[in-house]
Design an enzyme around this catalytic site. Structure first.
Site, short mmCIF file in Angstrom:
data_model
loop_
_atom_site.label_atom_id
_atom_site.label_comp_id
_atom_site.label_asym_id
_atom_site.label_seq_id
_atom_site.Cartn_x
_atom_site.Cartn_y
_atom_site.Cartn_z
N TYR A 120 -11.80 3.33 -4.26
CA TYR A 120 -10.49 2.66 -4.40
C TYR A 120 -10.65 1.35 -5.18
CZ TYR A 120 -6.03 0.50 -3.09
OH TYR A 120 -4.80 -0.12 -3.12
N SER A 174 -4.92 -4.17 -6.84
CA SER A 174 -5.10 -4.53 -5.43
C SER A 174 -6.06 -5.71 -5.44
CB SER A 174 -5.71 -3.34 -4.71
OG SER A 174 -6.46 -3.76 -3.60
#
Ligand code: NDP
Length: 249
Positions: free
Chosen positions: A167, A154
């Site tokens: 995350y 990401s």
């Protein structure tokens, strides 16, 4: 240019590819796309009914029969992952590709207040399980003519940002895994590790992260499949240790 790669019905002919998180979002579309390119897909995921729906869709299109592998990556032990590898070995003898796509978002909150239990869950699904599953499957990937492992990062994995918590850290870890596995297997021409950053894509996870955003302004999983297919093809056998951005800036 892999982002403009045009895949065809035989791009992944006879390949056996495992996709994690294959029941929803990007993973679901990747599994369907791989099947449409001729691959036998092994659908790994948490919610069995979602995997069954993907299975049925592939069957109804008359494509190679997939397999369903229900596994909760948060709870699964290393022994269970090795068992899974043994099962694949018995059934297929080898594995040509693995797409590590499953992930959870956890909480978007300052680390100072981050719930440690959520932290562990996120690290487990997004990082530890990815490592354990990769290690379990490497013997099967080595048995392939050209094995491809694709991780999923990401933009906050490349560059961590405030409030992205576990995350972001889990995705940094996955990018690190890409580099370390690549270096440790550099003398093996038949095995490669790469990573995809899909960029903002219209899925449930994105909607949870950005509740105020209009999903229709975002590209769909279908829009980014060139890279997902390309990295699994033999044309990409020389591509190693890359983090490929589906949405170049
Ligand atoms: P979704 O939340 O839509 O789908 C995630 C998938 O992972 C689901 O199929 C889910 O299964 C599965 N999964 C979650 N937890 C587990 C678990 N414990 N065990 C097994 N499977 C599990 O996410 P996206 O499709 O949006 O994301 C796919 C990947 O792309 C992720 O790695 C994400 O981090 C990354 N990404 C996505 C972006 C985006 O904009 N969408 C941007 C950047 C990166 P179930 O539904 O059964 O829980």
């Amino acid at each position: 240019e892999m982002r403009a790669f045009e895949y065809q019905a035989d791009s992944l002919k006879d390949k056996i590819i495992l996709v994690t998180g294959a029941g929803d979002g990007i993973g679901k579309v990747a599994a369907l796309t791989y099947a449409k390119c001729g691959a036998t897909v092994l659908l790994l995921g948490k919610t069995q009914s979602k995997l069954e729906a993907v299975y049925d869709e592939i069957e109804s299109l008359g494509l190679a029969e997939p397999a369903i592998l229900p596994l909760d990556l948060e709870k699964a032990s290393f022994a269970q992952m090795q068992e899974l590898a043994n099962l694949i070995e018995k059934e297929f003898g080898h594995l040509d590709g693995v797409l590590h796509n499953a992930a959870i978002l956890g909480a978007l909150t300052p680390l100072e207040m981050y719930d440690p239990i959520t932290f562990e869950q996120v690290m487990r699904v997004n990082s530890t399980a990815v490592f354990m599953l990769t290690q379990s499957l490497i013997p099967l990937l080595r048995a392939a003519q050209s094995g491809s492992v694709v991780f999923t990062s990401s933009s906050v994995g490349t560059k961590p940002r405030a409030f992205w918590g576990a995350y972001a850290l889990s995705k940094q870890s996955v990018e690190g895994m890409t580099t370390i596995f690549t270096q440790e297997t550099q003398n093996m021409t038949a095995l490669r590790f790469n990573c995809i950053n899909p960029g903002a894509t219209r899925t449930n996870m994105r909607a949870h992260a950005f509740p105020g955003e209009d999903p229709y302004t975002l590209k769909t999983p279908e829009d980014i499949m060139s890279v997902y297919v390309y990295l699994m093809t033999d044309s990409a056998s020389g591509v190693k240790g890359q983090v490929v951005d589906c949405q170049p800036k």
